[in-house]
Design an enzyme around this catalytic site. Structure first.
Site, PDB file in Angstrom:
ATOM      1  N   HIS A 134      -5.830   1.684  -3.676  1.00 19.47           N
ATOM      2  CA  HIS A 134      -4.882   1.247  -3.035  1.00 19.47           C
ATOM      3  C   HIS A 134      -4.205  -1.065  -3.548  1.00 19.47           C
ATOM      4  O   HIS A 134      -4.512  -1.214  -4.033  1.00 19.47           O
ATOM      5  CB  HIS A 134      -5.774   0.943  -1.434  1.00 19.47           C
ATOM      6  CG  HIS A 134      -6.818   0.344  -1.122  1.00 19.47           C
ATOM      7  ND1 HIS A 134      -6.557  -1.169  -0.848  1.00 19.47           N
ATOM      8  CD2 HIS A 134      -8.161  -0.104  -1.643  1.00 19.47           C
ATOM      9  CE1 HIS A 134      -8.012  -1.262  -0.731  1.00 19.47           C
ATOM     10  NE2 HIS A 134      -8.794  -0.969  -1.749  1.00 19.47           N
ATOM     11  N   CYS A 172       1.155  -1.625   0.158  1.00 19.73           N
ATOM     12  CA  CYS A 172      -0.179  -0.095  -0.255  1.00 19.73           C
ATOM     13  C   CYS A 172       0.707   1.147  -0.042  1.00 19.73           C
ATOM     14  O   CYS A 172       0.645   2.434  -1.337  1.00 19.73           O
ATOM     15  CB  CYS A 172      -0.650   0.061   1.382  1.00 19.73           C
ATOM     16  SG  CYS A 172      -0.617   0.188   2.661  1.00 19.73           S
ATOM     17  N   HIS A 184      -2.390   1.294   7.138  1.00 18.89           N
ATOM     18  CA  HIS A 184      -3.106   1.081   5.663  1.00 18.89           C
ATOM     19  C   HIS A 184      -3.432   2.459   5.062  1.00 18.89           C
ATOM     20  O   HIS A 184      -3.617   2.870   5.805  1.00 18.89           O
ATOM     21  CB  HIS A 184      -3.991   0.049   5.337  1.00 18.89           C
ATOM     22  CG  HIS A 184      -4.751  -0.330   3.551  1.00 18.89           C
ATOM     23  ND1 HIS A 184      -3.487  -0.969   2.988  1.00 18.89           N
ATOM     24  CD2 HIS A 184      -5.295   0.589   3.045  1.00 18.89           C
ATOM     25  CE1 HIS A 184      -4.188  -0.779   1.867  1.00 18.89           C
ATOM     26  NE2 HIS A 184      -5.152  -0.314   2.081  1.00 18.89           N
TER      27      HIS A 184
END
Length: 182
Positions: free
Chosen positions: A147, A83, A135
């Site tokens: 993402h 990510c 994240h």
């Protein structure tokens, strides 16, 4: 890129044929403006995001080109990416800006913004099964973000999805003094 080029070429060919056969009034629009308009229509359809006149086509092209790239912890190439690597590559290529190399470092470089204030290119942060940020994604509009998912690789998801709603932490806009790539 090939998909977009083919779509643009096909659409331009159709428009050209229509102009020759139907006396469509000509405009003073340059090909680049036409290409941008076609690209915006194309990305609006495939990503389900209504692009405005101010939308960043380069952002959507980047996301589209990376969709499906497999997840790889610590990766930063199309062979595998995580990510923060995805966010780093996107900011480097689309905004010519260097950002941190993990979600917590990146968060330290932003001004927090409310979910309702998110704009294209803003970052979204999540705390998944943790008290720390784990994240990061990039907001692309209409409640969607791009993402690198650990289960599905690079993808576009809805912030309103129950999973993402549960773990959403904050949105952020890069601080003005973020370093530019030269």
């Amino acid at each position: 890129m090939k998909k977009l080029s083919l779509a643009i070429a096909l659409t331009l060919s159709i428009l050209s044929t229509q102009a020759q056969t139907k006396s469509i009034p000509s405009t003073q629009v340059t090909e680049t403006e036409e290409d941008k308009g076609l690209a915006k229509d194309y990305f609006s359809q495939i990503m389900g995001v209504a692009m405005s006149a101010t939308s960043n086509v380069k952002l959507f092209q980047f996301v589209y080109d990376w969709i499906g790239t497999p997840y790889h912890l610590g990766g930063d190439t199309k062979r595998g990416i995580d990510c923060s690597g995805f966010a780093y590559q996107l900011y480097s290529k689309v905004f010519n800006t260097a950002i941190g190399n993990n979600s917590r470092n990146i968060f330290s470089m932003v001004n927090p913004v409310g979910k309702e204030e998110l704009k294209e290119g803003d970052l979204v942060f999540f705390k998944i099964h943790s008290r720390a940020i784990t994240h990061v994604g990039v907001y692309i509009g209409n409640g969607k973000f791009a993402h690198a998912s650990s289960s599905k690789g690079v993808m576009v998801s809805y912030l309103a999805d129950p999973y993402w709603t549960r773990y959403y932490y904050k949105g952020g806009r890069l601080l003005a003094e973020a370093p530019q790539n030269n």
